[in-house]
Design an enzyme around this catalytic site. Structure first.
Site, PDB file in Angstrom:
ATOM      1  N   TYR A   1      44.244  41.818  33.811  1.00  0.00           N
ATOM      2  CA  TYR A   1      45.581  41.656  34.385  1.00  0.00           C
ATOM      3  C   TYR A   1      45.527  40.622  35.504  1.00  0.00           C
ATOM      4  O   TYR A   1      44.499  40.423  36.143  1.00  0.00           O
ATOM      5  CB  TYR A   1      46.205  42.976  34.843  1.00  0.00           C
ATOM      6  CG  TYR A   1      45.453  43.841  35.829  1.00  0.00           C
ATOM      7  CD1 TYR A   1      45.287  43.457  37.156  1.00  0.00           C
ATOM      8  CD2 TYR A   1      44.980  45.086  35.446  1.00  0.00           C
ATOM      9  CE1 TYR A   1      44.643  44.279  38.069  1.00  0.00           C
ATOM     10  CE2 TYR A   1      44.336  45.928  36.349  1.00  0.00           C
ATOM     11  CZ  TYR A   1      44.167  45.511  37.652  1.00  0.00           C
ATOM     12  OH  TYR A   1      43.531  46.324  38.556  1.00  0.00           O
ATOM     13  N   CYS A   2      46.646  39.934  35.699  1.00  0.00           N
ATOM     14  CA  CYS A   2      46.759  38.839  36.670  1.00  0.00           C
ATOM     15  C   CYS A   2      45.592  37.849  36.538  1.00  0.00           C
ATOM     16  O   CYS A   2      44.866  37.598  37.503  1.00  0.00           O
ATOM     17  CB  CYS A   2      46.838  39.390  38.090  1.00  0.00           C
ATOM     18  SG  CYS A   2      47.443  38.191  39.314  1.00  0.00           S
TER      19      CYS A   2
END
Length: 283
Positions: A149-150
Protein backbone atom coordinates in the site's frame (compact mmCIF):
# COMPACT_ATOMS: atom_id res chain seq x y z
CA UNK A 1 25.59 6.41 1.80
CA UNK A 2 25.46 9.85 0.28
CA UNK A 3 27.69 12.45 1.97
CA UNK A 4 25.13 15.19 1.29
CA UNK A 5 22.35 13.32 3.04
CA UNK A 6 24.59 12.46 5.99
CA UNK A 7 25.36 16.17 6.41
CA UNK A 8 21.64 16.76 6.90
CA UNK A 9 21.65 14.29 9.78
CA UNK A 10 24.76 15.83 11.38
CA UNK A 11 22.95 18.92 12.68
CA UNK A 12 24.67 21.11 15.34
CA UNK A 13 21.62 20.49 17.51
CA UNK A 14 18.46 18.44 17.15
CA UNK A 15 15.27 19.67 18.73
CA UNK A 16 13.35 16.63 19.99
CA UNK A 17 9.56 16.45 20.23
CA UNK A 18 8.54 12.95 21.28
CA UNK A 19 4.81 12.30 20.89
CA UNK A 20 5.09 8.53 20.59
CA UNK A 21 3.32 7.71 23.85
CA UNK A 22 0.38 10.15 24.02
CA UNK A 23 -2.16 7.34 23.68
CA UNK A 24 -5.32 6.62 21.67
CA UNK A 25 -6.84 10.11 22.01
CA UNK A 26 -4.00 11.80 20.09
CA UNK A 27 -5.65 12.83 16.79
CA UNK A 28 -3.60 12.32 13.62
CA UNK A 29 -4.83 15.62 12.21
CA UNK A 30 -2.80 17.28 14.94
CA UNK A 31 0.40 15.63 13.71
CA UNK A 32 0.17 17.03 10.21
CA UNK A 33 -0.68 20.49 11.59
CA UNK A 34 2.31 20.31 13.97
CA UNK A 35 4.70 19.41 11.15
CA UNK A 36 3.47 22.34 9.04
CA UNK A 37 3.94 24.62 12.05
CA UNK A 38 7.49 23.39 12.60
CA UNK A 39 8.31 23.70 8.89
CA UNK A 40 7.40 27.37 9.16
CA UNK A 41 9.51 28.15 12.26
CA UNK A 42 12.47 26.02 11.12
CA UNK A 43 12.27 27.70 7.71
CA UNK A 44 12.36 31.13 9.38
CA UNK A 45 15.43 30.16 11.41
CA UNK A 46 13.45 30.41 14.66
CA UNK A 47 14.03 26.75 15.53
CA UNK A 48 16.86 24.27 15.01
CA UNK A 49 16.19 21.16 12.95
CA UNK A 50 13.50 18.99 14.55
CA UNK A 51 13.02 15.28 15.07
CA UNK A 52 9.41 14.59 15.98
CA UNK A 53 8.23 11.07 16.77
CA UNK A 54 4.54 10.22 16.81
CA UNK A 55 2.15 7.29 17.18
CA UNK A 56 -1.58 7.23 16.42
CA UNK A 57 -3.88 4.40 17.37
CA UNK A 58 -6.16 2.65 14.83
CA UNK A 59 -6.17 5.38 12.19
CA UNK A 60 -6.21 5.13 8.41
CA UNK A 61 -4.52 8.11 6.78
CA UNK A 62 -5.84 8.65 3.26
CA UNK A 63 -4.29 10.59 0.40
CA UNK A 64 -6.36 13.06 -1.60
CA UNK A 65 -6.65 10.55 -4.46
CA UNK A 66 -8.28 8.04 -2.10
CA UNK A 67 -11.12 10.48 -1.45
CA UNK A 68 -12.02 10.22 -5.17
CA UNK A 69 -12.83 6.52 -5.00
CA UNK A 70 -16.22 5.96 -6.69
CA UNK A 71 -17.62 4.10 -3.66
CA UNK A 72 -15.73 5.87 -0.89
CA UNK A 73 -18.67 5.63 1.54
CA UNK A 74 -18.65 1.83 1.37
CA UNK A 75 -14.88 1.72 1.82
CA UNK A 76 -15.05 4.10 4.79
CA UNK A 77 -17.87 2.09 6.38
CA UNK A 78 -15.72 -1.04 6.20
CA UNK A 79 -12.80 0.71 7.95
CA UNK A 80 -15.11 2.01 10.68
CA UNK A 81 -16.48 -1.52 11.19
CA UNK A 82 -12.90 -2.69 11.76
CA UNK A 83 -12.48 -0.03 14.47
CA UNK A 84 -10.44 2.58 12.53
CA UNK A 85 -10.77 6.35 12.30
CA UNK A 86 -10.12 8.04 8.95
CA UNK A 87 -8.30 11.27 8.16
CA UNK A 88 -6.92 12.86 4.98
CA UNK A 89 -3.31 14.03 5.08
CA UNK A 90 -1.99 17.28 3.60
CA UNK A 91 0.98 15.59 1.89
CA UNK A 92 1.13 13.20 -1.05
CA UNK A 93 0.63 9.46 -1.23
CA UNK A 94 -2.19 6.99 -0.69
CA UNK A 95 -3.79 5.13 2.22
CA UNK A 96 -1.59 3.89 5.09
CA UNK A 97 -2.36 2.17 8.39
CA UNK A 98 -1.34 3.70 11.72
CA UNK A 99 -1.68 1.85 15.00
CA UNK A 100 0.10 1.49 18.35
CA UNK A 101 2.88 -0.59 16.72
CA UNK A 102 3.64 1.89 13.92
CA UNK A 103 6.22 4.56 14.74
CA UNK A 104 6.20 7.73 12.66
CA UNK A 105 9.27 9.97 12.46
CA UNK A 106 9.44 13.48 11.03
CA UNK A 107 12.77 15.14 10.29
CA UNK A 108 12.27 18.86 9.72
CA UNK A 109 15.07 20.85 8.09
CA UNK A 110 15.49 24.41 6.84
CA UNK A 111 15.50 24.50 3.04
CA UNK A 112 18.65 26.65 3.11
CA UNK A 113 21.74 27.20 0.96
CA UNK A 114 21.11 25.71 -2.48
CA UNK A 115 18.05 23.93 -1.20
CA UNK A 116 17.32 20.37 -0.19
CA UNK A 117 16.29 18.52 -3.33
CA UNK A 118 13.66 15.83 -2.97
CA UNK A 119 16.03 12.86 -3.25
CA UNK A 120 18.40 14.33 -0.66
CA UNK A 121 15.61 14.47 1.89
CA UNK A 122 14.60 10.88 1.16
CA UNK A 123 18.22 9.72 1.31
CA UNK A 124 18.71 11.36 4.71
CA UNK A 125 15.81 9.39 6.20
CA UNK A 126 16.99 6.20 4.47
CA UNK A 127 20.49 6.69 5.89
CA UNK A 128 19.09 7.27 9.37
CA UNK A 129 17.15 4.00 9.30
CA UNK A 130 20.14 2.07 7.94
CA UNK A 131 22.39 3.40 10.70
CA UNK A 132 19.78 2.65 13.38
CA UNK A 133 19.53 -1.00 12.34
CA UNK A 134 23.12 -1.59 11.17
CA UNK A 135 23.87 -3.87 14.13
CA UNK A 136 21.21 -6.34 12.97
CA UNK A 137 23.32 -7.21 9.91
CA UNK A 138 20.38 -7.17 7.49
CA UNK A 139 20.39 -5.29 4.19
CA UNK A 140 17.70 -2.61 3.94
CA UNK A 141 16.78 -1.48 0.42
CA UNK A 142 14.97 1.59 -0.89
CA UNK A 143 12.88 0.75 -3.95
CA UNK A 144 9.24 0.52 -4.93
CA UNK A 145 7.58 -2.63 -3.63
CA UNK A 146 4.83 -3.41 -6.12
CA UNK A 147 1.79 -4.82 -4.33
CA UNK A 148 2.30 -2.78 -1.16
CA UNK A 149 0.00 0.00 0.00
CA UNK A 150 1.09 3.57 -0.76
CA UNK A 151 3.90 2.35 -3.06
CA UNK A 152 6.81 4.67 -3.91
CA UNK A 153 10.43 4.67 -5.01
CA UNK A 154 11.58 5.05 -1.38
CA UNK A 155 9.70 2.12 0.12
CA UNK A 156 12.05 0.53 2.64
CA UNK A 157 12.22 -3.25 2.52
CA UNK A 158 14.11 -6.32 3.69
CA UNK A 159 14.12 -9.30 1.33
CA UNK A 160 11.51 -7.56 -0.84
CA UNK A 161 9.00 -7.10 1.99
CA UNK A 162 8.13 -3.50 2.81
CA UNK A 163 8.15 -2.26 6.40
CA UNK A 164 8.27 1.53 5.88
CA UNK A 165 7.33 4.32 3.50
CA UNK A 166 8.70 7.87 3.22
CA UNK A 167 6.97 11.09 2.16
CA UNK A 168 7.84 14.78 2.13
CA UNK A 169 6.08 18.03 2.85
CA UNK A 170 7.49 21.50 2.06
CA UNK A 171 6.06 24.61 3.72
CA UNK A 172 7.48 28.16 3.88
CA UNK A 173 11.17 27.37 3.71
CA UNK A 174 10.98 24.16 5.76
CA UNK A 175 11.11 20.52 4.65
CA UNK A 176 9.44 17.73 6.63
CA UNK A 177 10.59 14.23 5.69
CA UNK A 178 8.14 11.76 7.22
CA UNK A 179 8.38 7.98 7.59
CA UNK A 180 6.11 5.34 9.05
CA UNK A 181 7.87 2.26 10.45
CA UNK A 182 5.83 -0.88 11.02
CA UNK A 183 7.65 -2.00 14.17
CA UNK A 184 5.52 -4.89 15.36
CA UNK A 185 2.33 -6.72 14.45
CA UNK A 186 1.37 -8.27 11.12
CA UNK A 187 2.33 -6.37 7.98
CA UNK A 188 0.17 -8.61 5.82
CA UNK A 189 -2.86 -8.03 8.08
CA UNK A 190 -2.47 -4.27 7.66
CA UNK A 191 -2.13 -4.73 3.90
CA UNK A 192 -5.25 -6.93 3.79
CA UNK A 193 -7.20 -4.15 5.52
CA UNK A 194 -6.26 -1.61 2.83
CA UNK A 195 -6.80 -4.16 0.07
CA UNK A 196 -10.38 -4.67 1.26
CA UNK A 197 -10.86 -0.89 1.54
CA UNK A 198 -9.94 -0.48 -2.14
CA UNK A 199 -12.09 -3.45 -3.13
CA UNK A 200 -15.14 -1.91 -1.48
CA UNK A 201 -14.21 1.60 -2.64
CA UNK A 202 -13.80 0.57 -6.29
CA UNK A 203 -16.28 -2.29 -6.77
CA UNK A 204 -14.68 -3.01 -10.16
CA UNK A 205 -15.46 0.51 -11.40
CA UNK A 206 -13.06 1.83 -14.05
CA UNK A 207 -11.17 4.93 -12.86
CA UNK A 208 -8.68 7.25 -14.53
CA UNK A 209 -6.32 6.88 -11.57
CA UNK A 210 -4.74 3.47 -11.04
CA UNK A 211 -5.08 2.40 -7.41
CA UNK A 212 -2.59 -0.19 -6.11
CA UNK A 213 -3.37 -3.89 -6.48
CA UNK A 214 -2.33 -4.85 -2.96
CA UNK A 215 -0.70 -8.20 -2.32
CA UNK A 216 -0.55 -8.69 1.46
CA UNK A 217 2.56 -10.92 1.39
CA UNK A 218 4.64 -7.95 0.17
CA UNK A 219 4.43 -6.26 3.58
CA UNK A 220 5.82 -7.17 7.01
CA UNK A 221 6.82 -5.55 10.29
CA UNK A 222 10.41 -5.17 11.47
CA UNK A 223 9.71 -7.70 14.22
CA UNK A 224 8.63 -10.24 11.61
CA UNK A 225 11.58 -9.49 9.31
CA UNK A 226 14.26 -9.42 12.00
CA UNK A 227 12.62 -12.27 13.94
CA UNK A 228 12.80 -10.42 17.26
CA UNK A 229 10.11 -8.82 19.40
CA UNK A 230 10.73 -5.11 18.83
CA UNK A 231 8.63 -2.40 20.47
CA UNK A 232 8.12 1.26 19.59
CA UNK A 233 10.13 2.12 22.73
CA UNK A 234 13.03 -0.04 21.50
CA UNK A 235 13.10 1.80 18.19
CA UNK A 236 12.79 5.19 19.91
CA UNK A 237 15.92 4.38 21.91
CA UNK A 238 17.80 3.43 18.73
CA UNK A 239 16.62 6.65 17.10
CA UNK A 240 17.77 8.91 19.93
CA UNK A 241 21.10 7.10 20.30
CA UNK A 242 21.75 7.48 16.57
CA UNK A 243 20.91 11.18 16.45
CA UNK A 244 22.97 11.77 19.58
CA UNK A 245 25.99 10.15 17.93
CA UNK A 246 25.69 12.53 14.96
CA UNK A 247 25.00 15.79 16.80
CA UNK A 248 26.53 17.88 19.56
CA UNK A 249 23.23 18.08 21.44
CA UNK A 250 19.65 16.87 21.65
CA UNK A 251 17.23 19.36 23.17
CA UNK A 252 13.69 18.52 24.30
CA UNK A 253 11.62 21.54 23.32
CA UNK A 254 7.81 21.56 22.98
CA UNK A 255 5.93 24.14 20.91
CA UNK A 256 6.44 27.69 22.17
CA UNK A 257 3.71 30.34 22.35
CA UNK A 258 4.30 31.60 18.79
CA UNK A 259 4.25 28.07 17.43
CA UNK A 260 1.10 27.26 19.39
CA UNK A 261 -0.70 30.10 17.60
CA UNK A 262 0.56 28.88 14.22
CA UNK A 263 -0.51 25.36 15.14
CA UNK A 264 -4.09 26.46 15.86
CA UNK A 265 -4.27 27.98 12.36
CA UNK A 266 -2.78 24.88 10.72
CA UNK A 267 -5.07 22.59 12.69
CA UNK A 268 -8.13 24.50 11.51
CA UNK A 269 -6.90 24.03 7.94
CA UNK A 270 -6.63 20.29 8.57
CA UNK A 271 -10.17 20.21 9.97
CA UNK A 272 -11.46 22.18 6.98
CA UNK A 273 -9.59 19.92 4.53
CA UNK A 274 -11.04 16.81 6.15
CA UNK A 275 -14.55 18.22 6.30
CA UNK A 276 -14.40 19.07 2.60
CA UNK A 277 -12.93 15.71 1.56
CA UNK A 278 -14.80 13.37 3.90
CA UNK A 279 -17.74 15.15 5.54
CA UNK A 280 -19.53 12.71 7.83
CA UNK A 281 -17.34 9.80 6.66
CA UNK A 282 -14.49 10.88 8.96
CA UNK A 283 -16.02 9.46 12.14
Amino acid sequence: MQQNSLKLLAQPAWRIIDQSSLGPHFDARHSFAIDDTLCTTVGRGESPAVMRSWVHHDTIVLGIQDTKLPHLAEGAAYLHEQGYKIIVRNSGGLAVVLDQDVLNISLIFPDAEKGIDIDRGYEAMFDLIKIMFASYGTAIEAKEIVGSYCPGSFDLSIRNQKFAGISQRRVRGGVAVQIYLCVNGSGSKRASLIREFYKKGLQNTETKFSYPDIQPHTMASLSELLQIDLTVSDVMLLLLQTLNSMSSSLVNMPLNATEQELFETQLQRMYDRNEKALGSLAE
